[in-house]
Design a protein around this motif. Structure first.
Motif, short mmCIF file in Angstrom:
data_model
loop_
_atom_site.label_atom_id
_atom_site.label_comp_id
_atom_site.label_asym_id
_atom_site.label_seq_id
_atom_site.Cartn_x
_atom_site.Cartn_y
_atom_site.Cartn_z
N LEU A 40 -7.47 -5.25 -2.21
CA LEU A 40 -7.48 -3.99 -2.95
C LEU A 40 -8.01 -4.15 -4.37
O LEU A 40 -8.17 -3.18 -5.09
CB LEU A 40 -6.07 -3.40 -3.00
N GLN A 87 -4.67 -3.56 -10.98
CA GLN A 87 -3.25 -3.69 -11.25
C GLN A 87 -2.82 -5.15 -11.08
O GLN A 87 -3.51 -5.95 -10.47
CB GLN A 87 -2.43 -2.81 -10.30
N LYS A 138 1.69 1.36 -3.73
CA LYS A 138 0.49 2.10 -4.12
C LYS A 138 -0.43 1.29 -5.04
O LYS A 138 -0.95 1.77 -6.03
CB LYS A 138 0.87 3.44 -4.75
N THR A 162 -3.52 -0.54 -6.56
CA THR A 162 -4.96 -0.26 -6.65
C THR A 162 -5.63 -1.37 -7.44
O THR A 162 -4.96 -2.21 -8.06
CB THR A 162 -5.23 1.10 -7.34
N VAL A 206 0.81 -1.21 0.00
CA VAL A 206 0.00 0.00 0.00
C VAL A 206 0.85 1.27 0.00
O VAL A 206 0.73 2.12 -0.88
CB VAL A 206 -0.99 0.00 1.19
#
Length: 77
Positions: free
Chosen positions: A39, A18, A13, A15, A9
C-alpha cells in the motif's frame, strides 16, 4: 493473509506514506508487512528474533527493531 488484510486495510485504513509498526514477525505479522508495504506505507517491524527480522526485511519492512536488544521499543519507533 485474511486476518492481516482486515487489520491493515479494513480496520487500519492504511494508505501510502503512513507509518505502520508491526509487532511480531510470524505468519500474520509478515502478511501485515507485505500488505502495508504494497500500500506504500513506511513499515517498522518489531520482533525479538534477528532471523524473523531478516524475513520482515525481505517482506518489505523499511525499519527493524529488535525488542530484545532494544527493550525501549516505543522510543525506538
Amino acid at each position: 493473509f485474511a486476518t492481516s488484510f482486515r487489520g491493515v486495510v479494513a480496520q487500519g485504513k492504511v494508505t501510502g506514506g503512513q507509518w505502520v509498526a508491526v509487532h511480531g514477525c510470524g505468519g500474520v505479522g509478515l502478511s501485515a508487512i507485505m500488505i502495508a508495504a504494497a500500500l506504500g506505507a513506511n513499515v517498522i517491524a518489531v520482533d525479538i528474533s534477528e532471523e524473523k527480522l531478516a524475513l520482515a526485511k525481505a517482506a518489505g519492512a523499511n525499519f527493524l527493531i529488535n525488542g530484545k536488544a532494544n527493550p525501549e521499543v516505543v522510543e525506538a519507533i
